[in-house]
Design a protein around this motif. Sequence first.
Motif, PDB file in Angstrom:
ATOM      1  N   SER A 130      34.228  18.217 -55.354  1.00 16.11           N
ATOM      2  CA  SER A 130      35.106  17.308 -56.093  1.00 16.11           C
ATOM      3  C   SER A 130      34.326  16.518 -57.127  1.00 16.11           C
ATOM      4  CB  SER A 130      35.802  16.339 -55.119  1.00 16.11           C
ATOM      5  OG  SER A 130      34.854  15.534 -54.435  1.00 16.11           O
ATOM      6  N   SER A 131      33.062  16.887 -57.354  1.00 15.76           N
ATOM      7  CA  SER A 131      32.212  16.163 -58.297  1.00 15.76           C
ATOM      8  C   SER A 131      32.403  16.679 -59.708  1.00 15.76           C
ATOM      9  CB  SER A 131      30.741  16.300 -57.898  1.00 15.76           C
ATOM     10  OG  SER A 131      29.903  15.715 -58.880  1.00 15.76           O
ATOM     11  N   ARG A 132      32.481  15.752 -60.640  1.00 15.62           N
ATOM     12  CA  ARG A 132      32.535  16.095 -62.052  1.00 15.62           C
ATOM     13  C   ARG A 132      31.123  16.267 -62.615  1.00 15.62           C
ATOM     14  NH1 ARG A 132      34.302  11.585 -63.446  1.00 15.62           N
ATOM     15  NH2 ARG A 132      32.364  10.776 -64.296  1.00 15.62           N
ATOM     16  N   GLU A 133      30.127  15.763 -61.898  1.00 11.00           N
ATOM     17  CA  GLU A 133      28.785  15.642 -62.443  1.00 11.00           C
ATOM     18  C   GLU A 133      27.852  16.775 -62.031  1.00 11.00           C
ATOM     19  OE1 GLU A 133      26.096  12.322 -61.090  1.00 11.00           O
ATOM     20  OE2 GLU A 133      26.616  11.552 -63.056  1.00 11.00           O
ATOM     21  N   TYR A 134      27.937  17.199 -60.772  1.00 15.05           N
ATOM     22  CA  TYR A 134      26.987  18.173 -60.253  1.00 15.05           C
ATOM     23  C   TYR A 134      27.618  19.555 -60.082  1.00 15.05           C
ATOM     24  CZ  TYR A 134      23.901  14.275 -59.113  1.00 15.05           C
ATOM     25  OH  TYR A 134      23.103  13.169 -59.187  1.00 15.05           O
ATOM     26  N   GLY A 472      39.837  13.210 -59.874  1.00 13.44           N
ATOM     27  CA  GLY A 472      40.961  12.513 -59.263  1.00 13.44           C
ATOM     28  C   GLY A 472      41.964  13.404 -58.564  1.00 13.44           C
ATOM     29  N   HIS A 473      42.128  14.659 -59.036  1.00 14.65           N
ATOM     30  CA  HIS A 473      43.175  15.518 -58.485  1.00 14.65           C
ATOM     31  C   HIS A 473      42.918  15.886 -57.032  1.00 14.65           C
ATOM     32  CE1 HIS A 473      40.587  19.080 -58.576  1.00 14.65           C
ATOM     33  NE2 HIS A 473      40.182  18.670 -59.773  1.00 14.65           N
ATOM     34  N   VAL A 474      41.681  15.742 -56.562  1.00 13.76           N
ATOM     35  CA  VAL A 474      41.370  16.138 -55.187  1.00 13.76           C
ATOM     36  C   VAL A 474      42.116  15.301 -54.169  1.00 13.76           C
ATOM     37  CG1 VAL A 474      39.384  14.601 -54.850  1.00 13.76           C
ATOM     38  CG2 VAL A 474      39.442  16.793 -53.678  1.00 13.76           C
ATOM     39  N   LEU A 479      46.731  12.773 -49.331  1.00 11.94           N
ATOM     40  CA  LEU A 479      47.740  11.763 -49.030  1.00 11.94           C
ATOM     41  C   LEU A 479      48.721  12.277 -47.987  1.00 11.94           C
ATOM     42  CD1 LEU A 479      48.444  10.486 -52.650  1.00 11.94           C
ATOM     43  CD2 LEU A 479      46.866   9.553 -50.954  1.00 11.94           C
ATOM     44  N   PRO A 480      48.960  11.509 -46.927  1.00  9.61           N
ATOM     45  CA  PRO A 480      49.851  11.977 -45.859  1.00  9.61           C
ATOM     46  C   PRO A 480      51.305  11.982 -46.300  1.00  9.61           C
ATOM     47  CG  PRO A 480      49.208   9.708 -45.457  1.00  9.61           C
ATOM     48  CD  PRO A 480      48.435  10.158 -46.655  1.00  9.61           C
ATOM     49  N   LYS A 481      52.072  12.882 -45.722  1.00 14.84           N
ATOM     50  CA  LYS A 481      53.508  12.920 -45.991  1.00 14.84           C
ATOM     51  C   LYS A 481      54.212  11.893 -45.096  1.00 14.84           C
ATOM     52  CE  LYS A 481      53.005  16.397 -48.798  1.00 14.84           C
ATOM     53  NZ  LYS A 481      51.543  16.373 -48.843  1.00 14.84           N
ATOM     54  N   GLY A 482      55.222  11.251 -45.633  1.00 15.25           N
ATOM     55  CA  GLY A 482      55.989  10.298 -44.839  1.00 15.25           C
ATOM     56  C   GLY A 482      55.539   8.861 -44.974  1.00 15.25           C
ATOM     57  N   GLY A 483      54.384   8.627 -45.600  1.00 16.11           N
ATOM     58  CA  GLY A 483      53.974   7.255 -45.890  1.00 16.11           C
ATOM     59  C   GLY A 483      53.429   6.465 -44.724  1.00 16.11           C
TER      60      GLY A 483
END
Length: 623
Positions: A130-134, A472-474, A479-483
């Motif tokens: 998920s790194s933009r840098e490495y 950010g898209h990762v 995020l869990p469903k149902g809150g």
Amino acid sequence: MSTVKRSALGLVRTFVGEQIVWALVGEASLQRITAAHITTLDLEALPVERTEVDRYVSDVMCALETYSSQRAETPGGASWLYVQHVPIRRLVTQLVRKLLALSAWPEFATTPGPLTLAPYEGLLGLRDSSSREYRTYTVTWSGVAYALGAQATHNPARSARLRKLTAPHPDSRCADAAIPSAVPAAEVVALSWSSRHAQTLLPVLEQLAGKGRPSVLVDLATDLAERCPAPSNRSVTLWPAPSAALTASGTVPGLWSDSEEPTGADGTVQVGIHTVRLDRLERLAAALLEESGGCTQPSWQAVVRVEEWLDELLDTVRPHTMLLSNDISPLGALAAHAAERHGAITVNVQHGAWIPESVAWPALHSRHIVVMGDRDVAAAKAWVRHPKAEIHVLGQPRFDALAGLGRAVQRCYLQKLLGASNGHSPERIVVWACQPFGPERLQAQADIILDGLRRARGRWGLVIAPHPVQEGHVFDRLLPKGGMPPVAVADSRVGARGCLAGADAVVSVSSTCGIEAVLLDVPVLELNRLGDRTLGLAEHAAAHRCRTASDVTGALDLVSRGNTRVPREARDAVCRWRGHSVADVAQLIMRQAEAVHSHTEPTDHQPEGAVSGSPRSEGATIR
């Protein structure tokens, strides 16, 4: 919540005459095969002993050092393996992990044999991150077979995915940076290539500027988001490095020959039952170093060009000190080498926590090493390479900003984030100081944290604080469903530091924000699931060790009861910090400069373990 991931290849037992041979084949063909077989995904999931991996990685690197280190050098005399040790060591680690996983499979362990590769598969590839840098380079399974001696007539050096990547585009704003003759003379030159380096270095340089000591801060970042901010003091000159040099690509003269020994007789190294050919490993390393990954993983040609530019800069500026916050990675090691040749004192400020198992390369090249806490002294003593190295326990300059954090403002921000996502704010809030791990690893960590939150007493919410280099898209899949529990993602520009003072607890695996939370008396949950390497805060009673969701629940219940104070000696072990590390590091630099001007050894009158010259008497210097 985890998604199913498929393998592309499988390994099958076959015969060539009477010899057992293990062949890489397409995964789809495994359904029709009755012989012993396994997918490469399942193979890589087999557990291997971490200490065994580390031991064999050291063996391979030592063998490669002896075999190959002098085959290519910069014009300034820096060996290719000295400068590029970190990316090569990471590549070797991937090779060793795969070899040990192969040995851990009972079918192969019982009837070992040579590997044949999959035609046309690249020998080097990338792991998900998920790194933009490495770029997380790896050796493919065909690359493993190649390292063991298989012929690769139809295999390109790099996978299709890796070939599609291009080096960062040169920044037009840095077009004039290649002529450092316009840089003013200064006492200190500092190097930064990430926003975290800038947070460490810039306050020290501005402190020096206030004392009449001018400096030049070289910005080596190739990621625009990691650029240094403009200094507030005019005596600090911000100078960008030539991005065209940092993004140069090309071959590595001396490492790639057209012919090779047919049996690799000129050098091998053992990894368990496997014999790795050093000539093949050298070729894999050369292929990796042909393409630039920007300032964090520059190509060999980029290294050569940057050294030439640094030499011209140092000749012009003539500093007495080179200030770094990383002298291990390629550009840091290169800068330390160049500074020594130009007669400058090198000072390296510890950037993040040092855990022996997680440090990319246990080597420190600078003359003066500034460490965060008491526990770092032993590691620094073991890793220093400079014959006159000194160690100074002075905390971390970028942590000085913690003294000015507004808890109420940050709490309001966290409540707003969670309230907006769920209609009402929870009673207590956890901040997860996230890091740029691969998607599957992040998912496993998220599952433990969320399950622990659901079982904890009271209403808890979670705010995920992205790492500065994290895509950010990762977080969409985390995020869990149902809150329930309520979860929100902080703005990447806010990050963990912009959240942690307002939290009831912070979750960290190996983020330096875990240390910052300890200094602010915010309870820390150190997530220590199998396979993760942590900062070791729990070992110093500075955090709660959490291996399971039940551990997370138990730690949160302790937080709810207010039973989480960390003793001062535990904090000092992790980071001896009182809010004036900037001034202490600046004073160290000035003290060394005065010693140089007076032609005296700065430690002639300072016995081992004596208190540093800081007027606050908080920092110790150890020779």
